[in-house]
Scaffold this active site. Structure first.
Site: not given
Ligand code: ADP
Ligand code: TRP
Length: 318
Positions: A111, A190, A193
């Site tokens: 971060k 991947k 957001k």
């Molecule tokens: P983002 O990458 O959109 O910020 P987060 O890090 O908040 O998402 O992820 C929240 C949960 O969703 C985590 O447990 C993460 O492993 C899962 N997750 C997020 N994006 C994916 C993806 N593309 N494929 C599988 N799992 C995901």
């Protein structure tokens, strides 16, 4: 068995969140005797300093989770900040947390590398997460790989506390979702957001259609054979299908279905798959969300208060 999961309220939920986290958590919560789910608004404060945004995003996150099928009868659902014991326990744990261990936290380093301010709160993030878990004497914490280190730190802190003050905490087991495939986004990376490549779960149908129609593909002609294994449209579509239907769809790609048709089919399948959930979300009022959350906070407080009584006694604060 008691299962605990928590999430940061950080924007519109997407397909990656659903298949990577919500769906497996939901399935696990159905198997558990009791489950606890909360939205970590205090953790969110490490990055969000906009009161309206914080307020709406945690409300939306709770709304989404209730709509996704978590049963408020069996799952205690609440906002983290409604149970102040989280921060009290965090402080106590922080007095046992070696700075060296905290400095090794990969997510903190990531971060800061990404430009977030290196605040004390961001640094202490894993101690607050440890408090989140230890307050509720949970057996299992389902997390993605990126959170594994935090659960290991939680076990470390619990052990340090037990050694210093006597057996107080049960050590939680992380349940790592290794098997969950990474869901690709509209650009093939991947879905996340942070990359602006998501297909949202809720919200306006037009936006979903637009996101699906924008999925990047190779430049094969309309009737050329396509390779489903390397095609994001197929990789997303198959998540919504049974194994046999996914096989049949793969054959259509190989037989030269156009990407345009493939995307329209995906959009229809998406609406079929998430239709009921989307309707449920629309039928749940904000008031109902608040009432589920407030009832959850009362139940969570009862558990958290009992744990803190033991902690205060063990440490000499009581
Ligand atoms: P983002 O990458 O959109 O910020 P987060 O890090 O908040 O998402 O992820 C929240 C949960 O969703 C985590 O447990 C993460 O492993 C899962 N997750 C997020 N994006 C994916 C993806 N593309 N494929 C599988 N799992 C995901
Ligand atoms: N750190 C987690 C994440 O970013 C969210 C979280 C906070 C959490 N406290 C928790 C997850 C307790 C599981 C248990 O995804």
């Amino acid at each position: 068995m008691r299962v605990l999961s928590a999430m940061q309220p950080s924007g519109q939920l997407h397909l990656g969140n659903y298949f990577g986290s919500m769906k497996p958590n939901l399935e696990l919560s159905k198997e558990a005797d009791e489950s606890i789910f909360f939205v970590v608004d205090l953790h969110a404060l490490t990055t969000v300093h906009d009161p309206d945004l914080l307020r709406t995003s945690r409300q939306e996150a709770m709304h989404d989770y209730i709509a996704s099928g978590f049963d408020p009868e069996k799952t205690i659902m609440f906002f983290q900040s409604y149970v102040p014991e989280h921060t009290e326990l965090m402080w106590i744990l922080s007095t046992l947390a070696p700075v060296g261990m905290m400095e090794r936290a990969v997510s903190y380093k990531d971060k800061v590398d990404r430009g977030l301010d290196a605040t004390l709160g961001l640094f202490a993030y894993p101690a607050l997460m440890a408090a989140d878990i230890l307050l509720y004497e949970v057996d299992v914490v389902p997390v993605g790989k990126d959170q594994k280190q935090h659960v290991e730190m939680t076990r470390d802190l619990a052990t340090k506390f037990n050694n210093a003050f006597g057996e107080t905490f049960t050590l939680p087991e992380p349940l790592i979702r290794e098997e969950v495939a990474v869901v690709p986004g509209t650009d093939g990376q991947k879905m996340s957001k942070s990359y602006g490549n998501t297909i949202p779960l809720f919200g306006d149908e037009k936006g979903i259609k637009k996101a699906i129609m924008s999925i990047e593909t190779d430049s094969k002609g309309a009737s050329d054979p396509k390779d489903p294994e390397t095609c994001s449209v197929y990789q997303i579509h198959k998540l919504l299908l049974s194994e046999s239907d996914a096989k049949a769809l793969a054959d259509e790609y190989r037989n030269g279905m156009s990407y345009g048709d493939a995307k329209i089919q995906l959009f229809e399948a998406y609406m079929d798959y998430f239709g009921a959930m989307r309707e449920r979300r629309a039928s749940i009022s904000e008031k109902e969300v608040i009432s589920v959350m407030e009832e959850g906070a009362i139940k969570a407080s009862a558990i958290a208060k009992a744990t803190m009584e033991r902690v205060r006694t063990a440490t000499g604060l009581r």
